[in-house]
Design a protein around this motif. Structure first.
Motif, PDB file in Angstrom:
ATOM      1  N   GLU A 195       0.821  -1.222   0.000  1.00 57.64           N
ATOM      2  CA  GLU A 195       0.000   0.000   0.000  1.00 57.64           C
ATOM      3  C   GLU A 195       0.849   1.262   0.000  1.00 57.64           C
ATOM      4  O   GLU A 195       0.476   2.269  -0.592  1.00 57.64           O
ATOM      5  CB  GLU A 195      -0.921   0.007   1.230  1.00 57.64           C
ATOM      6  CG  GLU A 195      -1.849   1.230   1.259  1.00 57.64           C
ATOM      7  CD  GLU A 195      -2.418   1.519   2.640  1.00 57.64           C
ATOM      8  OE1 GLU A 195      -2.460   0.620   3.488  1.00 57.64           O
ATOM      9  OE2 GLU A 195      -2.811   2.683   2.868  1.00 57.64           O
ATOM     10  N   GLN A 196       1.958   1.252   0.717  1.00 56.52           N
ATOM     11  CA  GLN A 196       2.793   2.455   0.904  1.00 56.52           C
ATOM     12  C   GLN A 196       2.042   3.551   1.639  1.00 56.52           C
ATOM     13  O   GLN A 196       2.365   4.731   1.513  1.00 56.52           O
ATOM     14  CB  GLN A 196       3.293   2.999  -0.445  1.00 56.52           C
ATOM     15  CG  GLN A 196       4.071   1.988  -1.256  1.00 56.52           C
ATOM     16  CD  GLN A 196       4.566   2.568  -2.571  1.00 56.52           C
ATOM     17  OE1 GLN A 196       3.828   2.646  -3.543  1.00 56.52           O
ATOM     18  NE2 GLN A 196       5.815   2.988  -2.600  1.00 56.52           N
ATOM     19  N   GLY A 197       1.049   3.155   2.385  1.00 53.11           N
ATOM     20  CA  GLY A 197       0.275   4.099   3.174  1.00 53.11           C
ATOM     21  C   GLY A 197      -0.175   3.381   4.434  1.00 53.11           C
ATOM     22  O   GLY A 197       0.115   2.185   4.631  1.00 53.11           O
ATOM     23  N   ILE A 198      -0.912   4.093   5.251  1.00 56.88           N
ATOM     24  CA  ILE A 198      -1.198   3.611   6.599  1.00 56.88           C
ATOM     25  C   ILE A 198      -2.659   3.185   6.753  1.00 56.88           C
ATOM     26  O   ILE A 198      -3.099   2.766   7.821  1.00 56.88           O
ATOM     27  CB  ILE A 198      -0.807   4.725   7.600  1.00 56.88           C
ATOM     28  CG1 ILE A 198      -0.528   4.153   8.994  1.00 56.88           C
ATOM     29  CG2 ILE A 198      -1.839   5.830   7.626  1.00 56.88           C
ATOM     30  CD1 ILE A 198       0.053   5.184   9.928  1.00 56.88           C
ATOM     31  N   ALA A 359      -0.864   7.009  -4.391  1.00 58.61           N
ATOM     32  CA  ALA A 359       0.418   6.912  -5.091  1.00 58.61           C
ATOM     33  C   ALA A 359       0.184   6.504  -6.543  1.00 58.61           C
ATOM     34  O   ALA A 359      -0.802   5.860  -6.864  1.00 58.61           O
ATOM     35  CB  ALA A 359       1.300   5.879  -4.399  1.00 58.61           C
ATOM     36  N   ALA A 381       3.258   0.744   9.441  1.00 53.30           N
ATOM     37  CA  ALA A 381       3.350   2.178   9.753  1.00 53.30           C
ATOM     38  C   ALA A 381       3.264   3.049   8.510  1.00 53.30           C
ATOM     39  O   ALA A 381       3.577   4.236   8.559  1.00 53.30           O
ATOM     40  CB  ALA A 381       4.626   2.479  10.539  1.00 53.30           C
ATOM     41  N   GLY A 382       2.821   2.438   7.406  1.00 51.39           N
ATOM     42  CA  GLY A 382       2.690   3.215   6.165  1.00 51.39           C
ATOM     43  C   GLY A 382       4.019   3.586   5.535  1.00 51.39           C
ATOM     44  O   GLY A 382       4.069   4.362   4.593  1.00 51.39           O
TER      45      GLY A 382
ATOM     46  N   ASN B 228       5.899  11.119   5.550  1.00 53.99           N
ATOM     47  CA  ASN B 228       5.069  10.085   4.960  1.00 53.99           C
ATOM     48  C   ASN B 228       4.713  10.453   3.531  1.00 53.99           C
ATOM     49  O   ASN B 228       4.871  11.600   3.123  1.00 53.99           O
ATOM     50  CB  ASN B 228       3.793   9.897   5.801  1.00 53.99           C
ATOM     51  CG  ASN B 228       3.695   8.477   6.308  1.00 53.99           C
ATOM     52  OD1 ASN B 228       4.048   7.544   5.615  1.00 53.99           O
ATOM     53  ND2 ASN B 228       3.215   8.318   7.529  1.00 53.99           N
ATOM     54  N   HIS B 229       4.219   9.472   2.818  1.00 58.62           N
ATOM     55  CA  HIS B 229       3.888   9.621   1.402  1.00 58.62           C
ATOM     56  C   HIS B 229       2.738  10.625   1.244  1.00 58.62           C
ATOM     57  O   HIS B 229       1.697  10.492   1.877  1.00 58.62           O
ATOM     58  CB  HIS B 229       3.490   8.250   0.872  1.00 58.62           C
ATOM     59  CG  HIS B 229       3.468   8.127  -0.613  1.00 58.62           C
ATOM     60  ND1 HIS B 229       2.647   8.874  -1.413  1.00 58.62           N
ATOM     61  CD2 HIS B 229       4.181   7.337  -1.465  1.00 58.62           C
ATOM     62  CE1 HIS B 229       2.842   8.534  -2.672  1.00 58.62           C
ATOM     63  NE2 HIS B 229       3.780   7.605  -2.721  1.00 58.62           N
ATOM     64  N   ALA B 230       2.961  11.621   0.393  1.00 54.23           N
ATOM     65  CA  ALA B 230       1.950  12.664   0.192  1.00 54.23           C
ATOM     66  C   ALA B 230       0.691  12.135  -0.482  1.00 54.23           C
ATOM     67  O   ALA B 230      -0.377  12.744  -0.380  1.00 54.23           O
ATOM     68  CB  ALA B 230       2.540  13.796  -0.656  1.00 54.23           C
ATOM     69  N   GLY B 231       0.805  11.012  -1.184  1.00 54.83           N
ATOM     70  CA  GLY B 231      -0.353  10.486  -1.900  1.00 54.83           C
ATOM     71  C   GLY B 231      -1.142   9.474  -1.095  1.00 54.83           C
ATOM     72  O   GLY B 231      -2.359   9.359  -1.257  1.00 54.83           O
ATOM     73  N   THR B 232      -0.467   8.734  -0.235  1.00 59.20           N
ATOM     74  CA  THR B 232      -1.120   7.585   0.404  1.00 59.20           C
ATOM     75  C   THR B 232      -1.521   7.841   1.855  1.00 59.20           C
ATOM     76  O   THR B 232      -2.053   6.952   2.501  1.00 59.20           O
ATOM     77  CB  THR B 232      -0.174   6.364   0.377  1.00 59.20           C
ATOM     78  OG1 THR B 232       0.989   6.683   1.150  1.00 59.20           O
ATOM     79  CG2 THR B 232       0.218   5.996  -1.028  1.00 59.20           C
ATOM     80  N   THR B 233      -1.228   9.023   2.374  1.00 58.67           N
ATOM     81  CA  THR B 233      -1.540   9.298   3.774  1.00 58.67           C
ATOM     82  C   THR B 233      -2.722  10.265   3.866  1.00 58.67           C
ATOM     83  O   THR B 233      -2.578  11.447   3.553  1.00 58.67           O
ATOM     84  CB  THR B 233      -0.303   9.896   4.492  1.00 58.67           C
ATOM     85  OG1 THR B 233       0.856   9.139   4.137  1.00 58.67           O
ATOM     86  CG2 THR B 233      -0.498   9.880   6.005  1.00 58.67           C
ATOM     87  N   PRO B 234      -3.898   9.755   4.261  1.00 61.12           N
ATOM     88  CA  PRO B 234      -5.075  10.631   4.345  1.00 61.12           C
ATOM     89  C   PRO B 234      -4.814  11.806   5.293  1.00 61.12           C
ATOM     90  O   PRO B 234      -3.994  11.704   6.201  1.00 61.12           O
ATOM     91  CB  PRO B 234      -6.160   9.711   4.915  1.00 61.12           C
ATOM     92  CG  PRO B 234      -5.682   8.312   4.648  1.00 61.12           C
ATOM     93  CD  PRO B 234      -4.188   8.382   4.669  1.00 61.12           C
ATOM     94  N   LEU B 237      -4.658  11.226   9.031  1.00 65.91           N
ATOM     95  CA  LEU B 237      -3.638  10.352   9.620  1.00 65.91           C
ATOM     96  C   LEU B 237      -2.240  10.980   9.539  1.00 65.91           C
ATOM     97  O   LEU B 237      -1.236  10.303   9.676  1.00 65.91           O
ATOM     98  CB  LEU B 237      -3.634   8.988   8.921  1.00 65.91           C
ATOM     99  CG  LEU B 237      -4.920   8.170   9.039  1.00 65.91           C
ATOM    100  CD1 LEU B 237      -4.797   6.858   8.260  1.00 65.91           C
ATOM    101  CD2 LEU B 237      -5.257   7.869  10.495  1.00 65.91           C
TER     102      LEU B 237
END
Lengths: 415, 415
Positions: A195-198, A359, A381-382, B228-234, B237
C-alpha cells in the motif's frame, strides 16, 4: 463463481523476494536504479529464473522483462501481471519487487497445478517506475503503453549527465525511436503492490482493492514580498512572504480536511529567501501536491485553493505566481475486475476494503487501454521508500493468493 | 539653552564618505570586513586624515582608531562620538561610515569655529560591529567596554579557519589578553547612524532620536512529525511538521501585531525535511528573532509564544524543541541627552520623533556605562546591508548638524 482452492506457495515468493533484495548498490536498504549494474543483474536473474520455471522469456528494447505461458486459445489477448524492478535510492525490498515475485510465483503455481492456461499469461518486470535516476517516471510501462516513444532516451540525462541512451548501451540495450517495446496485445493488467500508506494497517484490514489511482496536480508557488531588517521594520510595515506562505499552507490544510477523503494536499518543500534569521523573507517558493480520484473534484479543489491563495496575497500586498508542474488524470480501475476481487476476497475469508491509491503505479497507464486491477497489502506504519519498508509474510501471502485466484479466473475459466 | 548657530560643513563630510567608499573588496556595494587589506587601508586613511586635521591619533590593540582634541579642563572624562568602519559583505556606504565621517567633520568644525573644547572630545572608528567575518559582533566597542577581553582572538576563526589573532597579526596588530583596549575614561557616547528601517521615511521625518535599543531574543525551533507519502496518507492520519510550523508562524505574527510596537517578531529562516514535493515533511526547523525595548515585555512575549507553540504542537501530535540562541537586554538611552537632542532638533527646525532602534548598535554597549545617545536619519525604503542603501545629502546634513550641536553642548558649555 466456482474457483478451486488456491494455495499459492508463499515460501517460494518470499525466497524470490530475498534473492531480488541481493541486487542492490551498497548503502542502507535497496538501491536499484535504472540501467545500473545491480539493475542489470536483477533483470538477468529474473530471465534465468523464469526460463528455469518453463516460461518463454523476452527482454524488450528498454529492458522490460517478460515471462510467458502461452494459452491454448492463441487468438485472445494477453493477461499481464507484474510491477517494476527499480527502486528509489535507499528504498525497501517490497516496493515493485513484491508484484514481480508474486506474479512469477502465481503463474508458475497455476501452470503446475492446473496445466496450460486457456489464455496467454505473462509476468512482467518493468524496467523503471520511480523516476529516481532520470527525470522521468514510468519509463517501463510508459514505453509499453505509448506514453513514451523512445525519443526521450537521447535528450534525458541523469545528474551526472549520462543520457538514457548511453546508460542503455552500457547494459547492452539499444532503443530505436519508433514503435519499440509498444504493445497492443494486452487484454488485462493486474498489479499487486504494497500500500505504501497507513490506511489498511490503521483499519486492521488484509487487502485493499483499488477503486482508482488518484489524479495528481503539482504546482510551484512563488510568493513575493519585501526583504527587510527584522529589527527595524515594524509589524505594520512588513510584506513578509513567509507569513503569507504560512497563511496559505494553513488554508490548504483546512480546505483539504473540509473536502474530505480521498483528497490529499501537501506542501513537501518550502524555501524562504534570503533565509537569514534577522531578515524578513522577501520571497518564498513552495510546492503543492494535490490528489483526488475524481477529475472534476480535483480540478475544483485546485481552482478553489488558487483563488484562496490570491485573496491572501492581495490582502497582504504580496505577489503570487502559481505554475503547474504536473497534471495526471485519475485512473479508475475496471469495475468488473474490482467486483471479481471483492468476490474472491470474501471467498478466501479476507478482510478488505476498496480504496483510492494516492500513489502512482504502472497500472494507471494500462487503465485507459484495457481492464486493469490493482491489489494492496498493508505496509507497516505506512512506511515506504525506506529501508524500514515492511509487510509481514502473512500479509504478503494473502495478497499472493488473491492475485493467483484472479489470474485463474482470467486465464483458466471459459469466458 | 543658548547655542550659537551651528553650520557644520556637510560637503566635507560627504567627500569623506566618498573617500571611505573607495576602500572595498571587489564586487557590488562596499565590502570592508574586519582585518582585510581594504579594512586596514581605511583605518590607515582615517589616521592620516585625522592627523592632518590636527587631532591626536591613536590606534588601539584591536584596531579601533581614535582622533582627539584635548580639552582645557583636563580632569573630566572624554566625550566620544563615532561608529564602526566595517561593513557587511556587499553592504552600503552609509552604515557605520556615516557616523565616523560625521564625527570627524563635527569635531573639526567645532575646533575650527570655537577653538579648544572645555572637555576632551574624540572621534572613533570602531574596528568591527557587523559580525560579517568572524562569528562574533561588536569586536570594536566590545573590547572598549569590557564585553570582550581578548581571549576570544585565539579561539574564534572565520569561515576559512583564520583566527582573529592571525588576521590581526597580518594587519600588524597584536592583541594581548588582558585589559587591552578597555577604557574607563568615557564620560558620554553619541552615535549618529542611518535608521536602516522605514519608519522615518514613512512618517516623512528628518530625525529619529533613539529612546532605547531593543533587546533581542533568538530561538532555534524544531518541530517533529512523521515523514510520509503525500499520496497515500489521508489528511486525518498525518503528523505534518510543516503544517504545524505554518500554524505557529501565523500565531507568532498575530501575537506580535496584537502586542503592538515596538515589538517585532520574525521567522527569517525555515527548513523542511526531507524537502521533497511528494513527501509530508517530518521535521521543520526555523528561527525566531524577537525584539522589544523593554525587558519585561520581551520576556512576557517570548514565554507567551512558547506556550502557544506548545499547545499547537500538542494538538497536532508533534514534538517541539525551542533552543535560545541569543539574548541581549534592551539598552535605554540617557534621558538627559534625549531631552537635549529634542531641544536642539526643535531649535534647528527639524521634524523628529523618538523611536526604538530595532537594530543593534555600538551605543548599546556604552549605555550601561555612561550617558549615551543615538541619532537616526532616514534610510530610503528602509534598505540597508545592501548596495542600494541610500540617504540623501540633505538628510545626512541634518543629522550632522544635530550631532555637531549636541557635541558643542557637551564639550564647549560650562556645566
Amino acid at each position: 463463481m466456482t474457483t478451486p482452492t488456491i494455495k499459492a506457495p508463499a515460501l517460494e515468493m518470499m525466497e524470490l523476494l530475498e534473492e531480488l533484495a541481493a541486487f542492490s548498490a551498497p548503502g542502507p536498504g535497496i538501491s536499484r536504479l535504472l540501467y545500473t549494474p545491480e539493475w542489470l543483474r536483477a533483470q538477468q536473474f529474473l530471465q534465468e529464473r523464469m526460463a528455469a520455471l518453463g516460461m518463454e522469456v523476452r527482454l524488450d528494447e528498454v529492458g522490460n522483462v517478460y515471462g510467458r505461458f502461452t494459452g491454448s486459445q492463441t487468438a485472445g489477448k494477453v493477461i499481464l501481471t507484474g510491477s517494476h524492478i527499480d527502486t528509489v535510492l535507499n528504498g525497501g525490498k517490497y516496493d515493485g519487487a513484491y508484484g514481480i515475485a508474486a506474479a512469477i510465483t502465481a503463474l508458475h503455481y497455476l501452470q503446475q497445478t492446473f496445466g496450460q492456461p486457456l489464455r496467454t499469461v505473462e509476468a512482467v518486470a518493468f524496467c523503471e517506475e520511480e523516476g529516481s535516476r532520470f527525470p522521468l517516471t514510468f519509463w517501463g510501462s510508459g514505453n509499453v503503453t505509448g506514453m513514451y516513444n523512445g525519443s526521450e532516451a537521447d535528450s534525458c540525462a541523469d545528474s551526472r549527465g549520462i543520457t538514457i541512451s548511453s546508460a542503455m548501451e552500457a547494459c547492452g540495450l539499444i532503443h530505436k525511436p519508433g514503435k519499440g517495446p509498444r504493445r497492443e496485445d494486452i487484454g488485462a493488467y493486474v498489479e499487486l503492490h504494497i500500500e505504501q500508506g497507513i490506511v489498511l494497517e490503521q483499519a486492521a484490514l488484509e487487502i485493499g482493492i483499488v477503486d482508482a489511482i488518484a489524479g495528481q496536480r503539482r504546482f510551484q508557488v512563488k510568493v513575493g514580498g519585501t526583504a527587510n531588517h527584522a529589527g527595524t521594520t515594524p509589524m505594520g510595515l512588513r510584506r513578509d512572504a513567509l507569513a503569507g506562505a504560512a497563511e496559505m499552507l494553513l488554508a490548504l490544510e483546512q480546505a483539504a480536511v473540509q473536502t474530505g477523503d480521498p483528497l490529499v494536499a501537501t506542501c513537501g518543500k518550502l524555501e524562504a529567501s534570503p533565509g537569514t534569521p534577522n531578515v524578513i523573507p522577501g520571497e518564498v517558493q513552495f510546492t503543492l501536491d494535490i490528489r483526488h480520484s475524481e477529475a472534476e473534484q480535483l480540478e475544483r479543489f485546485c481552482s478553489g485553493i488558487q483563488a484562496h491563495f490570491e485573496r491572501i496575497a492581495e490582502s497582504r500586498g504580496l505577489t503570487l505566481e502559481l505554475t503547474a508542474t504536473l497534471a495526471t488524470t485519475p485512473a479508475p480501475m475496471d469495475e468488473g475486475l474490482k467486483g471479481l476481487l471483492e468476490e474472491i476476497s470474501q471467498q478466501q475469508g479476507r478482510s478488505f476494503r476498496t480504496m483510492v491509491s494516492g500513489a502512482g503505479h504502472d497500472a494507471q497507464l494500462f487503465a485507459p487501454l484495457c481492464p486493469t486491477a490493482m491489489i494492496f497489502v498493508p505496509s507497516r506504519a505506512g512506511i515506504s521508500h525506506s529501508p524500514d519498508e515492511y509487510s509481514s509474510p502473512e500479509e504478503l501471502a494473502a495478497g499472493l493468493n488473491l492475485l493467483t485466484a484472479i489470474l485463474y479466473e482470467l486465464a483458466y475459466k471459459e469466458s
